[in-house]
Design a protein around this motif. Structure first.
Motif, short mmCIF file in Angstrom:
data_model
loop_
_atom_site.label_atom_id
_atom_site.label_comp_id
_atom_site.label_asym_id
_atom_site.label_seq_id
_atom_site.Cartn_x
_atom_site.Cartn_y
_atom_site.Cartn_z
N GLY A 142 0.81 -1.20 0.00
CA GLY A 142 0.00 0.00 0.00
C GLY A 142 0.84 1.25 0.00
O GLY A 142 2.04 1.21 -0.27
N LEU A 143 0.18 2.35 0.32
CA LEU A 143 0.80 3.66 0.36
C LEU A 143 1.04 4.06 1.81
O LEU A 143 0.12 3.96 2.63
N VAL A 144 2.24 4.51 2.10
CA VAL A 144 2.57 4.91 3.47
C VAL A 144 3.49 6.11 3.40
O VAL A 144 4.25 6.27 2.44
N GLN A 145 3.42 6.95 4.43
CA GLN A 145 4.30 8.10 4.49
C GLN A 145 5.70 7.70 4.95
O GLN A 145 5.86 6.68 5.64
N PRO A 146 6.69 8.48 4.61
CA PRO A 146 8.05 8.20 5.10
C PRO A 146 8.06 8.10 6.62
O PRO A 146 7.42 8.91 7.30
N GLY A 147 8.78 7.10 7.11
CA GLY A 147 8.82 6.85 8.54
C GLY A 147 7.76 5.88 9.02
O GLY A 147 7.80 5.43 10.17
N GLY A 148 6.82 5.56 8.16
CA GLY A 148 5.73 4.66 8.53
C GLY A 148 6.12 3.20 8.43
O GLY A 148 7.27 2.85 8.14
N SER A 149 5.12 2.35 8.67
CA SER A 149 5.35 0.91 8.69
C SER A 149 4.31 0.18 7.85
O SER A 149 3.17 0.65 7.70
N LEU A 150 4.72 -0.94 7.32
CA LEU A 150 3.81 -1.87 6.64
C LEU A 150 4.25 -3.28 6.98
O LEU A 150 5.43 -3.53 7.26
N ARG A 151 3.31 -4.20 6.90
CA ARG A 151 3.62 -5.61 7.10
C ARG A 151 3.10 -6.39 5.91
O ARG A 151 1.90 -6.40 5.64
N LEU A 152 4.01 -7.06 5.23
CA LEU A 152 3.64 -7.91 4.11
C LEU A 152 3.50 -9.35 4.59
O LEU A 152 4.24 -9.80 5.46
N SER A 153 2.54 -10.04 3.98
CA SER A 153 2.34 -11.46 4.27
C SER A 153 2.31 -12.24 2.97
O SER A 153 1.88 -11.72 1.94
N CYS A 154 2.76 -13.47 3.03
CA CYS A 154 2.72 -14.35 1.86
C CYS A 154 2.41 -15.76 2.36
O CYS A 154 3.21 -16.35 3.10
N ALA A 155 1.26 -16.27 1.94
CA ALA A 155 0.84 -17.60 2.34
C ALA A 155 0.99 -18.57 1.18
O ALA A 155 0.49 -18.30 0.08
#
Length: 121
Positions: A10-23
């Motif tokens: 997705g879209l996130v601002q600098p300094g932010g966080s994301l979590r990717l998953s792969c099943a």
């Protein structure tokens, strides 16, 4: 034979966080390695992080200390926790596994469909 389903981009601002998953699902006997690569049109494909069956991890220098890869063996799922994201982390991220599957002796490699990560203000 094997399907990989990615989520979490997705879209996130600098300094932010994301979590990717792969099943991973299908005729899997065992998974030797799971990892994430990213493709930037200007840089080509880059290994971001990888975790092998014994738990040893490898990271690109550019993400060390910010990204963490982990896996849930019971669910054949790999995660990529991305913190302190930077605009240069913008890319399509692909899940990759090397697995032994039914009917084959040698391990085979599989790729996910890719998920877009955009870091921008």
């Amino acid at each position: 034979q094997v399907q990989l389903v990615e989520s979490g981009g997705g879209l996130v601002q600098p300094g932010g966080s994301l979590r990717l998953s792969c099943a991973a699902s299908g005729s899997i006997l065992s998974i030797n390695a799971m990892g994430w690569y990213r493709l930037d049109p200007g840089k080509g494909r880059e290994l971001v992080a990888r975790i092998i069956s014994g738990g040893t991890t490898t990271y690109a220098d550019s993400v060390k200390g910010r990204f963490t890869i982990s896996r849930d063996n019971a669910r054949n799922t790999v995660y990529l926790q991305m913190n302190s994201l930077k605009p240069e982390d913008t890319a399509v991220y692909y899940c990759n596994i090397v697995a032994r599957i039914v009917g084959y002796i040698a391990p085979k490699e599989y790729w996910g469909q890719g998920t877009q990560v955009t870091v921008s203000s």
